[in-house]
Design a protein around this motif. Structure first.
Motif, mmCIF file in Angstrom:
data_model
loop_
_atom_site.group_PDB
_atom_site.id
_atom_site.type_symbol
_atom_site.label_atom_id
_atom_site.label_comp_id
_atom_site.label_asym_id
_atom_site.label_seq_id
_atom_site.Cartn_x
_atom_site.Cartn_y
_atom_site.Cartn_z
ATOM 1 N N ARG A 22 -30.709 -66.461 65.587
ATOM 2 C CA ARG A 22 -29.771 -66.996 64.359
ATOM 3 C C ARG A 22 -29.608 -66.144 63.175
ATOM 4 N N ALA A 23 -30.820 -65.977 62.754
ATOM 5 C CA ALA A 23 -31.032 -64.919 61.497
ATOM 6 C C ALA A 23 -30.487 -63.553 61.389
ATOM 7 N N VAL A 24 -30.573 -62.816 62.502
ATOM 8 C CA VAL A 24 -30.037 -61.720 62.745
ATOM 9 C C VAL A 24 -28.462 -61.847 62.935
ATOM 10 N N ILE A 25 -27.971 -62.828 63.712
ATOM 11 C CA ILE A 25 -26.536 -63.070 63.919
ATOM 12 C C ILE A 25 -25.818 -63.513 62.838
ATOM 13 N N ASP A 26 -26.416 -64.312 61.909
ATOM 14 C CA ASP A 26 -25.769 -64.677 60.786
ATOM 15 C C ASP A 26 -25.859 -63.917 59.725
ATOM 16 N N GLY A 27 -26.778 -62.760 59.860
ATOM 17 C CA GLY A 27 -26.844 -61.648 58.850
ATOM 18 C C GLY A 27 -25.733 -60.505 58.653
ATOM 19 N N PRO A 28 -25.934 -59.609 57.953
ATOM 20 C CA PRO A 28 -24.831 -58.535 58.023
ATOM 21 C C PRO A 28 -24.679 -57.632 59.352
ATOM 22 N N ARG A 29 -25.400 -57.805 60.365
ATOM 23 C CA ARG A 29 -25.374 -57.166 61.659
ATOM 24 C C ARG A 29 -24.237 -57.902 62.393
ATOM 25 N N GLY A 30 -24.269 -59.327 62.453
ATOM 26 C CA GLY A 30 -23.313 -60.008 63.151
ATOM 27 C C GLY A 30 -23.664 -60.180 64.525
ATOM 28 N N ALA A 31 -24.612 -59.752 65.124
ATOM 29 C CA ALA A 31 -24.811 -59.924 66.578
ATOM 30 C C ALA A 31 -26.367 -59.296 67.000
ATOM 31 N N LEU A 32 -27.056 -59.975 67.909
ATOM 32 C CA LEU A 32 -28.077 -59.570 68.279
ATOM 33 C C LEU A 32 -28.183 -58.135 69.337
ATOM 34 N N TYR A 33 -28.591 -57.033 68.984
ATOM 35 C CA TYR A 33 -28.166 -56.116 69.741
ATOM 36 C C TYR A 33 -29.523 -54.906 69.478
ATOM 37 N N GLY A 34 -29.408 -53.701 70.185
ATOM 38 C CA GLY A 34 -30.308 -52.722 69.937
ATOM 39 C C GLY A 34 -31.877 -53.121 69.810
ATOM 40 N N PRO A 35 -32.582 -52.676 68.834
ATOM 41 C CA PRO A 35 -33.946 -53.045 68.988
ATOM 42 C C PRO A 35 -34.245 -54.409 68.691
ATOM 43 N N PHE A 36 -33.171 -55.473 68.241
ATOM 44 C CA PHE A 36 -33.640 -56.729 67.968
ATOM 45 C C PHE A 36 -33.871 -57.485 69.492
ATOM 46 N N VAL A 37 -33.231 -56.984 70.611
ATOM 47 C CA VAL A 37 -33.489 -57.448 71.701
ATOM 48 C C VAL A 37 -34.892 -57.333 72.324
ATOM 49 N N PRO A 38 -35.499 -56.308 72.212
ATOM 50 C CA PRO A 38 -36.860 -56.384 72.632
ATOM 51 C C PRO A 38 -37.685 -57.138 71.658
ATOM 52 N N LEU A 39 -37.479 -56.857 70.318
ATOM 53 C CA LEU A 39 -38.262 -57.393 69.256
ATOM 54 C C LEU A 39 -38.185 -59.089 69.296
ATOM 55 N N LEU A 40 -37.320 -59.502 69.988
ATOM 56 C CA LEU A 40 -37.241 -61.098 70.055
ATOM 57 C C LEU A 40 -38.260 -61.586 70.695
ATOM 58 N N ARG A 41 -38.979 -60.745 71.192
ATOM 59 C CA ARG A 41 -40.325 -61.324 72.056
ATOM 60 C C ARG A 41 -41.514 -61.460 71.011
ATOM 61 N N SER A 42 -41.194 -61.046 69.781
ATOM 62 C CA SER A 42 -42.224 -61.439 68.980
ATOM 63 C C SER A 42 -41.300 -62.011 67.687
ATOM 64 N N PRO A 43 -41.032 -63.200 67.392
ATOM 65 C CA PRO A 43 -39.912 -63.501 66.377
ATOM 66 C C PRO A 43 -40.274 -63.321 65.187
ATOM 67 N N GLU A 44 -41.778 -63.653 64.891
ATOM 68 C CA GLU A 44 -42.228 -63.361 63.481
ATOM 69 C C GLU A 44 -42.071 -61.685 63.008
ATOM 70 N N LEU A 45 -42.445 -60.842 63.879
ATOM 71 C CA LEU A 45 -42.056 -59.376 63.746
ATOM 72 C C LEU A 45 -40.763 -59.012 63.454
ATOM 73 N N MET A 46 -40.042 -59.627 64.374
ATOM 74 C CA MET A 46 -38.498 -59.497 64.354
ATOM 75 C C MET A 46 -37.955 -59.834 62.926
ATOM 76 N N GLY A 47 -38.466 -60.886 62.601
ATOM 77 C CA GLY A 47 -37.892 -61.456 61.195
ATOM 78 C C GLY A 47 -38.363 -60.610 60.207
ATOM 79 N N ALA A 48 -39.426 -60.322 60.161
ATOM 80 C CA ALA A 48 -39.757 -59.380 59.181
ATOM 81 C C ALA A 48 -39.129 -58.014 59.279
#
Length: 184
Positions: A22-48
């Motif tokens: 939700r943080a990625v989708i609601d931010g300037p990117r507007g969608a969950l794509y590219g590196p954020f798909v694999p990074l989602l496996r580690s939500p805290e790392l992805m958030g940082a």
């Protein structure tokens, strides 16, 4: 090549993954794509990572045109097709000449760079290839961009290297793009 970390459907996400997505989708990117798909496996790392990336991509001291140039040089260094597919078109829209984009894709020195583009290209190329930057290249960047700009330049190289490593290891598929894929 099989995507090792394909998208997770929302109903299969943990609450932490849902919040990170939700943080990625609601931010300037507007969608969950590219590196954020694999990074989602580690939500805290992805958030940082997404917070750092939002600063570097949208608010760095270098501005969009030069940031996109950094991303292209980094994508080419890592043979990163996702970054290239996303950012080659963005670089062109930001004012990077088609001949420059093509030369980077072909691993040739780009023709006709503006002085600020040349400073960025030299800095990035040395940092990736030599793992350090010569005094003359560093001094040129410092004169043009100041200390904050040089730090953001280093940050952009490091951040997009991190993303390239994630996507290369995850075997993330490149999205459809008007940009030709990087030649191997």
């Amino acid at each position: 090549m099989t995507d090792r970390f394909p998208p997770i459907s929302p109903e299969h996400m943990t609450p932490e993954q849902q919040a990170a997505a939700r943080a990625v989708i609601d931010g300037p990117r507007g969608a969950l794509y590219g590196p954020f798909v694999p990074l989602l496996r580690s939500p805290e790392l992805m958030g940082a990572a997404q917070q750092m990336g939002a600063y570097l991509r949208y608010r760095s001291a270098l501005g969009t045109r030069l940031s996109e140039l950094v991303i292209l040089v980094t994508a080419r260094h890592w043979n990163q097709q996702v970054e290239w597919a996303i950012h080659a078109s963005l670089a062109a829209q930001a004012g990077i000449a088609a001949a420059v984009i093509d030369a980077i894709a072909q691993r040739r020195p780009p023709p006709g760079l503006a002085p600020d583009e040349q400073a960025v290209y030299d800095f990035c190329t040395q940092l990736h290839e030599r793992k350090r930057v010569s005094d003359d290249v560093y001094d040129a960047a410092l004169r043009l961009f100041g200390e904050r700009g040089v730090m953001d330049l280093m940050g952009l190289n490091g951040y997009y290297t991190f993303l390239a490593m994630v996507m290369n290891a995850a075997q993330t598929a490149a999205p459809p793009s008007p940009a030709a894929p990087l030649p191997e």
